[in-house]
Design a protein around this motif. Sequence first.
Motif, PDB file in Angstrom:
ATOM      1  N   ASP A  85       0.913  -1.284  -0.112  1.00  0.00           N
ATOM      2  CA  ASP A  85       0.100  -0.108  -0.075  1.00  0.00           C
ATOM      3  C   ASP A  85       0.891   1.135  -0.059  1.00  0.00           C
ATOM      4  N   ILE A  86       1.867   1.368  -0.996  1.00  0.00           N
ATOM      5  CA  ILE A  86       2.768   2.284  -0.999  1.00  0.00           C
ATOM      6  C   ILE A  86       2.399   2.884  -2.165  1.00  0.00           C
ATOM      7  N   THR A  87       2.346   4.283  -2.347  1.00  0.00           N
ATOM      8  CA  THR A  87       1.958   5.059  -3.513  1.00  0.00           C
ATOM      9  C   THR A  87       3.201   5.465  -4.118  1.00  0.00           C
ATOM     10  N   LEU A  88       3.509   4.742  -5.316  1.00  0.00           N
ATOM     11  CA  LEU A  88       4.979   5.192  -6.024  1.00  0.00           C
ATOM     12  C   LEU A  88       4.551   6.206  -7.177  1.00  0.00           C
ATOM     13  N   ARG A  89       4.904   7.210  -7.213  1.00  0.00           N
ATOM     14  CA  ARG A  89       4.793   8.199  -8.271  1.00  0.00           C
ATOM     15  C   ARG A  89       6.367   8.308  -8.819  1.00  0.00           C
ATOM     16  N   LEU A  90       6.272   7.783 -10.205  1.00  0.00           N
ATOM     17  CA  LEU A  90       7.499   7.951 -11.002  1.00  0.00           C
ATOM     18  C   LEU A  90       7.505   8.880 -12.082  1.00  0.00           C
ATOM     19  N   GLY A  91       8.738   9.201 -12.370  1.00  0.00           N
ATOM     20  CA  GLY A  91       8.691  10.503 -13.424  1.00  0.00           C
ATOM     21  C   GLY A  91       8.079  11.724 -13.363  1.00  0.00           C
ATOM     22  N   THR A  92       8.273  11.892 -11.719  1.00  0.00           N
ATOM     23  CA  THR A  92       7.663  12.999 -11.431  1.00  0.00           C
ATOM     24  C   THR A  92       8.622  14.024 -10.550  1.00  0.00           C
ATOM     25  N   SER A  93       8.759  15.157 -10.624  1.00  0.00           N
ATOM     26  CA  SER A  93       9.859  16.047 -10.050  1.00  0.00           C
ATOM     27  C   SER A  93       8.939  16.899  -8.861  1.00  0.00           C
ATOM     28  N   VAL A  94       9.776  16.893  -7.824  1.00  0.00           N
ATOM     29  CA  VAL A  94       9.256  17.935  -6.717  1.00  0.00           C
ATOM     30  C   VAL A  94       9.967  19.197  -6.872  1.00  0.00           C
ATOM     31  N   VAL A  95       9.195  20.248  -6.946  1.00  0.00           N
ATOM     32  CA  VAL A  95       9.954  21.449  -7.515  1.00  0.00           C
ATOM     33  C   VAL A  95       9.987  22.543  -6.287  1.00  0.00           C
ATOM     34  N   ALA A  96       8.971  22.089  -5.188  1.00  0.00           N
ATOM     35  CA  ALA A  96       9.161  23.200  -4.013  1.00  0.00           C
ATOM     36  C   ALA A  96       8.522  22.064  -2.939  1.00  0.00           C
ATOM     37  N   HIS A 102       3.167  22.206   4.834  1.00  0.00           N
ATOM     38  CA  HIS A 102       3.244  20.696   5.040  1.00  0.00           C
ATOM     39  C   HIS A 102       2.748  20.258   3.537  1.00  0.00           C
ATOM     40  N   THR A 103       3.246  20.890   2.422  1.00  0.00           N
ATOM     41  CA  THR A 103       3.124  20.345   1.232  1.00  0.00           C
ATOM     42  C   THR A 103       4.225  20.453   0.435  1.00  0.00           C
ATOM     43  N   VAL A 104       4.335  19.366  -0.602  1.00  0.00           N
ATOM     44  CA  VAL A 104       5.355  19.579  -1.691  1.00  0.00           C
ATOM     45  C   VAL A 104       4.614  19.799  -3.033  1.00  0.00           C
ATOM     46  N   THR A 105       5.309  20.562  -3.796  1.00  0.00           N
ATOM     47  CA  THR A 105       4.672  20.866  -5.154  1.00  0.00           C
ATOM     48  C   THR A 105       5.361  20.131  -6.254  1.00  0.00           C
ATOM     49  N   LEU A 106       4.543  19.709  -7.215  1.00  0.00           N
ATOM     50  CA  LEU A 106       4.874  18.815  -8.233  1.00  0.00           C
ATOM     51  C   LEU A 106       5.306  19.891  -9.410  1.00  0.00           C
ATOM     52  N   ALA A 107       5.962  19.198 -10.383  1.00  0.00           N
ATOM     53  CA  ALA A 107       6.368  19.958 -11.634  1.00  0.00           C
ATOM     54  C   ALA A 107       4.959  20.228 -12.464  1.00  0.00           C
ATOM     55  N   ASP A 108       4.157  19.373 -12.373  1.00  0.00           N
ATOM     56  CA  ASP A 108       2.966  19.542 -13.042  1.00  0.00           C
ATOM     57  C   ASP A 108       1.795  20.324 -12.087  1.00  0.00           C
ATOM     58  N   ASP A 109       2.359  21.199 -11.378  1.00  0.00           N
ATOM     59  CA  ASP A 109       1.466  21.944 -10.255  1.00  0.00           C
ATOM     60  C   ASP A 109       0.808  21.418  -9.389  1.00  0.00           C
ATOM     61  N   GLY A 110       0.949  20.105  -9.433  1.00  0.00           N
ATOM     62  CA  GLY A 110      -0.292  19.309  -8.436  1.00  0.00           C
ATOM     63  C   GLY A 110       0.545  19.360  -6.952  1.00  0.00           C
ATOM     64  N   ALA A 257      22.262  16.811  -3.381  1.00  0.00           N
ATOM     65  CA  ALA A 257      20.943  17.495  -3.982  1.00  0.00           C
ATOM     66  C   ALA A 257      20.122  18.309  -2.991  1.00  0.00           C
ATOM     67  N   THR A 258      20.753  19.541  -2.893  1.00  0.00           N
ATOM     68  CA  THR A 258      19.992  20.245  -1.533  1.00  0.00           C
ATOM     69  C   THR A 258      19.163  21.606  -2.020  1.00  0.00           C
ATOM     70  N   GLY A 259      18.936  21.516  -3.340  1.00  0.00           N
ATOM     71  CA  GLY A 259      18.203  22.637  -3.923  1.00  0.00           C
ATOM     72  C   GLY A 259      16.914  22.909  -3.550  1.00  0.00           C
ATOM     73  N   LEU A 260      15.997  21.584  -3.099  1.00  0.00           N
ATOM     74  CA  LEU A 260      14.847  21.746  -2.575  1.00  0.00           C
ATOM     75  C   LEU A 260      14.923  22.299  -1.078  1.00  0.00           C
ATOM     76  N   ALA A 261      15.569  21.844  -0.351  1.00  0.00           N
ATOM     77  CA  ALA A 261      15.796  21.899   0.990  1.00  0.00           C
ATOM     78  C   ALA A 261      16.187  23.508   1.251  1.00  0.00           C
ATOM     79  N   ALA A 262      16.905  23.782   0.412  1.00  0.00           N
ATOM     80  CA  ALA A 262      17.629  25.452   0.810  1.00  0.00           C
ATOM     81  C   ALA A 262      16.591  26.303   0.301  1.00  0.00           C
ATOM     82  N   ALA A 263      15.808  25.954  -0.731  1.00  0.00           N
ATOM     83  CA  ALA A 263      14.746  27.004  -1.079  1.00  0.00           C
ATOM     84  C   ALA A 263      13.594  26.843  -0.253  1.00  0.00           C
ATOM     85  N   ALA A 264      13.692  25.845   0.738  1.00  0.00           N
ATOM     86  CA  ALA A 264      12.287  25.710   1.632  1.00  0.00           C
ATOM     87  C   ALA A 264      12.959  26.330   3.043  1.00  0.00           C
TER      88      ALA A 264
END
Length: 420
Positions: A85-96, A102-110, A257-264
């Motif tokens: 019961d693990i949701t595996l989302r592949l080919g998807t970038s977290v951009v923020a 308490h949210t992450v934003t995906l490259a498709d704005d989701g 790969a620290t870009g997300l963390a630094a921006a947050a």
Amino acid sequence: MGTGTAGTAEGGGRERPIVIVGASLGGAKAAEALRAAGHQGGIVLIGEEHERPYERPPLSKGYLLGTTPREKIYVHPPQWYGENDITLRLGTSVVAIDPAGHTVTLADDGQVAYAKLLLTTGSVPRRLPVPGEEQDGVLYLRRAEDSERIKAVLRPGARIAVIGAGWIGLEVAAAARAAGAEVTVLEAAELPLLRVLGREVAQVFADLHRDHGVDLRFGVQVTELTGTGGTVSGVRLGDGTTVAADAVVVGIGISPATGLAAAAGLEVDNGVKTDQHLRTSDPDVYAAGDAANAFHPLFGKHIRVEHWANAVNQPQTAARAMLGQPDAVYDRVPYFFSDQYDLGMEYVGYVEPGGYDRVVFRGDPATREFIAFWLADGRVLAGMNVNVWDVTDPIRELVRSGRAVDPKALADPGVPLGEL
């Protein structure tokens, strides 16, 4: 792939899942550890690659050599994620990341809401900052597809230039020689692995590769990658000479790969800084693996380790810590391994460059069957066994103990390591 509720930015009244950014070995092991620890809530594992989580060491070892089949590199079989019961989302970038919301934003704005967030974002290869680096035939090794590209150029008679004599560079060189390619290794330092192993042991690897026909060139500066029609044809050095090459493999290190963390707004310093529980400067965000610069209670300082064992073991601590277990502390002694030609080695411990005062050998390095110990003030900081097996546990205990040992006894094969 997989099942489960990913959650929404609004939450919709549902319990927010634990979200893992980085569908890597570390990410997959964290998901596994969460279920093993009894977590019944949602788990969302998000990754940029289209491949399900896999291990990276084979990419420069067995998979590159052609001795490890593709299916063996994966962490879990494909059905495992759905079964757990693990949701595996592949080919998807977290951009923020929005820690306040308490949210992450995906490259498709989701957006995906989280209760706790784990960053297993890993690292990225350092690019070679010279003209011609963008040409075809200039290769880096980080992903499975990179390993396949390199494997495709390793053929009898091919001229392969390897820039950088670190672990990746040397393992690629060994694979290239096994394939019958002509190999030139170009390194700015005086010896391979000099910062990691020091002069005493680095010489072993220089001799190993020369004995297998590698053209090793030390103290060189790469100024340009030459080419014709957009395809690389050689490496120009600071002295004006050019090394002809049908392909160039660049292995000059990786960066976390620290870009997300630094921006947050998370604290970043040579990685995402965490405490001994792998918790970042935000109490609901954790980090593990290559990207984490974690406080290590055994050494009394923050350290970042770029090896497989961290990706396997740190997520177990992070998972337990996210579930509120106060005894979840990461204090394992660092471990890594390498295989090159007929030399296999394991290394246990941690030594900063120049941080030791002597090396003690048990056995003769010339035979490539020995144990090397790095000491400071009589204490064993690290040990490396080369073609000697089943000794990592007593070496690890020597490192953990912090006690002074007799160098003569340490060097004596007749004295069991467990009695020191």
